[in-house]
Motif scaffolding. Structure first.
Motif, PDB file in Angstrom:
ATOM      1  N   ASN A 141       0.812  -1.222   0.000  1.00  8.11           N
ATOM      2  CA  ASN A 141       0.000   0.000   0.000  1.00  8.11           C
ATOM      3  C   ASN A 141       0.845   1.272   0.000  1.00  8.11           C
ATOM      4  OD1 ASN A 141      -2.612  -1.293   0.226  1.00  8.11           O
ATOM      5  ND2 ASN A 141      -1.996  -1.874   2.302  1.00  8.11           N
ATOM      6  N   ALA A 142       1.990   1.247  -0.645  1.00  8.83           N
ATOM      7  CA  ALA A 142       2.836   2.432  -0.663  1.00  8.83           C
ATOM      8  C   ALA A 142       2.111   3.583  -1.344  1.00  8.83           C
ATOM      9  CB  ALA A 142       4.143   2.129  -1.382  1.00  8.83           C
ATOM     10  N   PHE A 143       2.130   4.743  -0.704  1.00 10.88           N
ATOM     11  CA  PHE A 143       1.360   5.865  -1.249  1.00 10.88           C
ATOM     12  C   PHE A 143       1.941   6.356  -2.565  1.00 10.88           C
ATOM     13  CE2 PHE A 143       4.606   8.299   0.971  1.00 10.88           C
ATOM     14  CZ  PHE A 143       4.762   9.425   0.193  1.00 10.88           C
ATOM     15  N   GLY A 144       3.232   6.142  -2.816  1.00  9.97           N
ATOM     16  CA  GLY A 144       3.832   6.557  -4.081  1.00  9.97           C
ATOM     17  C   GLY A 144       3.210   5.845  -5.266  1.00  9.97           C
ATOM     18  N   ARG A 145       2.956   4.559  -5.105  1.00 10.10           N
ATOM     19  CA  ARG A 145       2.332   3.812  -6.198  1.00 10.10           C
ATOM     20  C   ARG A 145       0.890   4.238  -6.387  1.00 10.10           C
ATOM     21  NH1 ARG A 145       5.458  -0.278  -3.962  1.00 10.10           N
ATOM     22  NH2 ARG A 145       3.732  -1.262  -2.874  1.00 10.10           N
ATOM     23  N   ALA A 146       0.211   4.597  -5.289  1.00  6.68           N
ATOM     24  CA  ALA A 146      -1.166   5.080  -5.406  1.00  6.68           C
ATOM     25  C   ALA A 146      -1.210   6.384  -6.200  1.00  6.68           C
ATOM     26  CB  ALA A 146      -1.764   5.275  -4.013  1.00  6.68           C
ATOM     27  N   LEU A 147      -0.231   7.262  -5.933  1.00  6.37           N
ATOM     28  CA  LEU A 147      -0.162   8.511  -6.697  1.00  6.37           C
ATOM     29  C   LEU A 147       0.116   8.234  -8.170  1.00  6.37           C
ATOM     30  CD1 LEU A 147       1.933  10.838  -4.351  1.00  6.37           C
ATOM     31  CD2 LEU A 147      -0.512  11.003  -4.855  1.00  6.37           C
ATOM     32  N   PHE A 148       1.043   7.343  -8.432  1.00  2.00           N
ATOM     33  CA  PHE A 148       1.414   7.044  -9.813  1.00  2.00           C
ATOM     34  C   PHE A 148       0.229   6.477 -10.596  1.00  2.00           C
ATOM     35  CE2 PHE A 148       3.006   3.890 -12.897  1.00  2.00           C
ATOM     36  CZ  PHE A 148       3.629   4.760 -13.775  1.00  2.00           C
ATOM     37  N   SER A 149      -0.559   5.640  -9.951  1.00  2.53           N
ATOM     38  CA  SER A 149      -1.696   5.038 -10.657  1.00  2.53           C
ATOM     39  C   SER A 149      -2.712   6.094 -11.086  1.00  2.53           C
ATOM     40  CB  SER A 149      -2.368   3.993  -9.780  1.00  2.53           C
ATOM     41  OG  SER A 149      -2.941   4.597  -8.628  1.00  2.53           O
ATOM     42  N   ILE A 150      -2.813   7.179 -10.338  1.00  2.00           N
ATOM     43  CA  ILE A 150      -3.741   8.263 -10.698  1.00  2.00           C
ATOM     44  C   ILE A 150      -3.121   9.139 -11.779  1.00  2.00           C
ATOM     45  CG2 ILE A 150      -5.007  10.277  -9.867  1.00  2.00           C
ATOM     46  CD1 ILE A 150      -4.961   8.987  -7.068  1.00  2.00           C
ATOM     47  N   LEU A 151      -1.864   9.523 -11.581  1.00  2.00           N
ATOM     48  CA  LEU A 151      -1.217  10.468 -12.497  1.00  2.00           C
ATOM     49  C   LEU A 151      -0.925   9.850 -13.868  1.00  2.00           C
ATOM     50  CD1 LEU A 151       1.303  12.099  -9.988  1.00  2.00           C
ATOM     51  CD2 LEU A 151      -0.851  13.064 -10.825  1.00  2.00           C
ATOM     52  N   ALA A 152      -0.908   8.551 -13.968  1.00  2.00           N
ATOM     53  CA  ALA A 152      -0.597   7.897 -15.243  1.00  2.00           C
ATOM     54  C   ALA A 152      -1.804   7.827 -16.183  1.00  2.00           C
ATOM     55  CB  ALA A 152      -0.060   6.493 -14.983  1.00  2.00           C
ATOM     56  N   LYS A 153      -2.942   8.349 -15.768  1.00  2.00           N
ATOM     57  CA  LYS A 153      -4.120   8.344 -16.638  1.00  2.00           C
ATOM     58  C   LYS A 153      -3.901   9.295 -17.819  1.00  2.00           C
ATOM     59  CE  LYS A 153      -7.457   7.298 -12.964  1.00  2.00           C
ATOM     60  NZ  LYS A 153      -8.671   7.786 -12.246  1.00  2.00           N
ATOM     61  N   ASP A 154      -4.622   9.022 -18.914  1.00  2.31           N
ATOM     62  CA  ASP A 154      -4.467   9.854 -20.115  1.00  2.31           C
ATOM     63  C   ASP A 154      -4.911  11.294 -19.873  1.00  2.31           C
ATOM     64  OD1 ASP A 154      -3.422   7.791 -21.563  1.00  2.31           O
ATOM     65  OD2 ASP A 154      -5.326   7.157 -22.391  1.00  2.31           O
ATOM     66  N   HIS A 155      -6.041  11.457 -19.274  1.00  2.56           N
ATOM     67  CA  HIS A 155      -6.564  12.804 -19.025  1.00  2.56           C
ATOM     68  C   HIS A 155      -7.001  12.892 -17.571  1.00  2.56           C
ATOM     69  CE1 HIS A 155      -6.487  13.647 -23.319  1.00  2.56           C
ATOM     70  NE2 HIS A 155      -7.122  12.476 -23.532  1.00  2.56           N
ATOM     71  N   LEU A 156      -6.400  13.839 -16.860  1.00  2.00           N
ATOM     72  CA  LEU A 156      -6.718  13.993 -15.445  1.00  2.00           C
ATOM     73  C   LEU A 156      -7.837  15.010 -15.255  1.00  2.00           C
ATOM     74  CD1 LEU A 156      -3.120  14.068 -13.898  1.00  2.00           C
ATOM     75  CD2 LEU A 156      -4.711  12.161 -13.983  1.00  2.00           C
ATOM     76  N   SER A 157      -8.882  14.589 -14.604  1.00  2.00           N
ATOM     77  CA  SER A 157     -10.005  15.472 -14.308  1.00  2.00           C
ATOM     78  C   SER A 157      -9.792  16.120 -12.941  1.00  2.00           C
ATOM     79  CB  SER A 157     -11.309  14.675 -14.304  1.00  2.00           C
ATOM     80  OG  SER A 157     -11.286  13.691 -13.281  1.00  2.00           O
ATOM     81  N   GLU A 158     -10.696  17.027 -12.597  1.00  2.00           N
ATOM     82  CA  GLU A 158     -10.604  17.665 -11.285  1.00  2.00           C
ATOM     83  C   GLU A 158     -10.744  16.653 -10.166  1.00  2.00           C
ATOM     84  OE1 GLU A 158      -9.838  20.656 -10.137  1.00  2.00           O
ATOM     85  OE2 GLU A 158      -9.248  21.113 -12.207  1.00  2.00           O
ATOM     86  N   SER A 159     -11.613  15.658 -10.385  1.00  2.00           N
ATOM     87  CA  SER A 159     -11.778  14.625  -9.353  1.00  2.00           C
ATOM     88  C   SER A 159     -10.492  13.814  -9.187  1.00  2.00           C
ATOM     89  CB  SER A 159     -12.944  13.699  -9.711  1.00  2.00           C
ATOM     90  OG  SER A 159     -12.686  13.016 -10.925  1.00  2.00           O
ATOM     91  N   ASP A 160      -9.746  13.641 -10.300  1.00  2.00           N
ATOM     92  CA  ASP A 160      -8.466  12.940 -10.203  1.00  2.00           C
ATOM     93  C   ASP A 160      -7.481  13.740  -9.356  1.00  2.00           C
ATOM     94  OD1 ASP A 160      -9.245  10.773 -11.789  1.00  2.00           O
ATOM     95  OD2 ASP A 160      -8.722  11.824 -13.641  1.00  2.00           O
ATOM     96  N   TRP A 161      -7.439  15.045  -9.571  1.00  2.00           N
ATOM     97  CA  TRP A 161      -6.529  15.875  -8.782  1.00  2.00           C
ATOM     98  C   TRP A 161      -6.955  15.900  -7.309  1.00  2.00           C
ATOM     99  CZ3 TRP A 161      -1.964  16.724 -10.368  1.00  2.00           C
ATOM    100  CH2 TRP A 161      -1.699  16.881 -11.735  1.00  2.00           C
ATOM    101  N   GLU A 162      -8.228  15.817  -7.076  1.00  2.00           N
ATOM    102  CA  GLU A 162      -8.688  15.722  -5.694  1.00  2.00           C
ATOM    103  C   GLU A 162      -8.252  14.404  -5.070  1.00  2.00           C
ATOM    104  OE1 GLU A 162     -12.877  16.272  -5.737  1.00  2.00           O
ATOM    105  OE2 GLU A 162     -12.789  18.411  -6.279  1.00  2.00           O
ATOM    106  N   ASP A 163      -8.274  13.342  -5.879  1.00  2.00           N
ATOM    107  CA  ASP A 163      -7.801  12.047  -5.378  1.00  2.00           C
ATOM    108  C   ASP A 163      -6.310  12.098  -5.055  1.00  2.00           C
ATOM    109  OD1 ASP A 163     -10.300  10.960  -5.646  1.00  2.00           O
ATOM    110  OD2 ASP A 163      -9.917  10.043  -7.606  1.00  2.00           O
TER     111      ASP A 163
END
Length: 432
Positions: A141-163
């Motif tokens: 559950n390393a938080f770095g990998r959690a961040l990477f999984s969100i930031l690696a999306k093609d298009h980041l929405s506002e909800s993604d940035w909130e995540d």
């Protein structure tokens, strides 16, 4: 006529008596001479036997002593330090502290030498770093990998940035640091302009490294390891009960022993009954003596004073002083810790004050950390129980809040699960 006869008889009797007496004296002298001759012969024989036995015993004693010294040297070599006596408990000389540090009235402390047939060989620093980095990368559950999984999306929405921001907050990065990181990530073209995972990971790694601080920006070395360090170098361990402070002191002693340093510990936590015994158990495993009070509830400052004096007299490389973790109120803590530092500095300068913080408490431990920082002044932080998972961001927030670097981290319960903090290794581990 009768008178002449009587005189002749008397003369004859006297002559017989003289002859008999002479014979008796001659026989007595002969017997005595024979006895002396016999005794002399026996003495010569016994002397030879005794001399031979004594020589054998002498050689045996010398051999035993040499074997004992060799065993001690071998044990010390395995421990990476100069040979130390591991025999019977030694008592420190009494010191009348009433004429020294103000308010310290305890006189008797003991420096206990560890007993046992052998000592352990602590793991080297380099080996620890490799193993701890591997353990970080294995965290699920390393938080770095959690961040990477969100930031690696093609298009980041506002909800993604909130995540992203929520993930940082849950990881105890802290509100201010989380907001700064999100703003920087939003403006990084490698993240917003492409979906290349390698570039996204590199961007995230660079941002996290900047927040944690690299070697060029932050000096994480212990002061005892720096060039021209004081000798003995004094380290005071502080922190509330339950954070693993005493355990960390014992693990730190092992780390110094692995580096070839001679170490002494002072058990100035006199209010927790088992603290001194716990410290002695750690010290015994690596032949590190512990200075402790002869009774529970003694003045902690007196123990610190005696430990400093003994470390100075015995030319130790490092003195580690464990302190009480009571947090009854801020004034009480400041008075007690301040006194310990002042008394210690009457003998030796204090090079390091390390705060031991339980990483799993996250932001809940920050208020306590600030109290300790104000009470005694901190030079570094030790994060115990850091596994790189949900609370790994405490590394960032504690440095921003206290203004001192994280110098050591512990990732497990093992005796050698304490290692110098490596920022790059930590970030690589949580992103792996």
């Amino acid at each position: 006529m009768d008178t002449s006869l009587m005189l002749s008889v008397v003369i004859a009797v006297v002559a017989v008596i003289a002859v008999v007496a002479g014979l008796l004296i001659w026989r007595s002298r002969r017997r005595r001479n024979d006895a002396l001759a016999t005794k002399s012969a026996v003495t010569r024989q016994d002397g030879g036997a005794v001399g031979g036995t004594g020589s054998q015993d002498g050689r045996s004693t010398a051999t035993a002593a040499a074997a004992s010294q060799a065993e001690q040297a071998e044990q010390a070599e395995r421990a990476g330090s100069a040979p130390q006596s591991t025999g019977v408990q030694q008592s420190a000389p009494s010191a009348d502290l009433s004429s020294g540090p103000a308010g310290t009235v305890q006189k008797a402390t003991e420096a206990t030498q560890p007993t046992g047939p052998s000592t352990e060989q602590p793991e080297s620093s380099d080996s620890r770093l490799v193993r701890l980095k591997a353990r970080l990368s294995q965290s699920s559950n390393a938080f770095g990998r959690a961040l990477f999984s969100i930031l690696a999306k093609d298009h980041l929405s506002e909800s993604d940035w909130e995540d992203v921001e929520d993930t940082l907050l849950l990881a105890d990065v802290g509100a201010q640091a989380s907001e700064e990181l999100v703003d920087e990530l939003r403006n990084d073209a490698r993240i917003t302009g492409t979906a290349d995972p390698a570039q996204v990971k590199e961007a995230l790694r660079a941002k996290l490294l900047a927040l944690v601080g690299t070697g060029a920006d932050v000096d994480r070395r212990l002061n005892a390891d720096k060039p021209y360090a004081h000798k003995p170098g004094v380290i005071i361990m502080v922190g509330v009960n339950g954070t693993g402070k005493t355990t960390t002191a014992g693990k730190l002693a092992r780390l110094f022993v692995a580096e070839g340093k001679s170490v002494m510990m002072g058990a100035a936590d006199t209010f927790r009954a088992a603290a001194a015994d716990q410290l002695e158990t750690w010290g015994a495993k690596v032949a590190v003596p512990v200075v402790r009070s002869d009774k529970d509830g003694a003045d902690p400052a007196s123990v610190a004073f005696e430990a400093a004096q003994r470390a100075k007299d015995e030319h130790a490389d490092v003195l580690i002083i464990d302190t009480a973790g009571r947090l009854q109120n801020k004034a009480n803590l400041m008075d007690e810790l301040g006194k310990i530092r002042r008394v210690t500095e009457k003998v030796l300068p204090v090079d390091e004050v390390l705060l031991v913080l339980d990483a799993t408490t996250g932001q809940n431990g920050m208020a306590q950390a600030k109290v300790f920082a104000e009470a005694i002044g901190l030079t570094g932080v030790v994060l115990s129980k850091l596994d790189g998972s949900a609370k790994g961001g405490i590394v960032i927030s504690v440095q921003k809040e206290l203004g001192v670097p994280v110098k050591l981290v512990g990732l497990g319960e093992g005796p050698d699960d304490l290692a110098p903090f490596d920022a790059a290794g930590f970030i690589d581990g949580i992103l792996a």
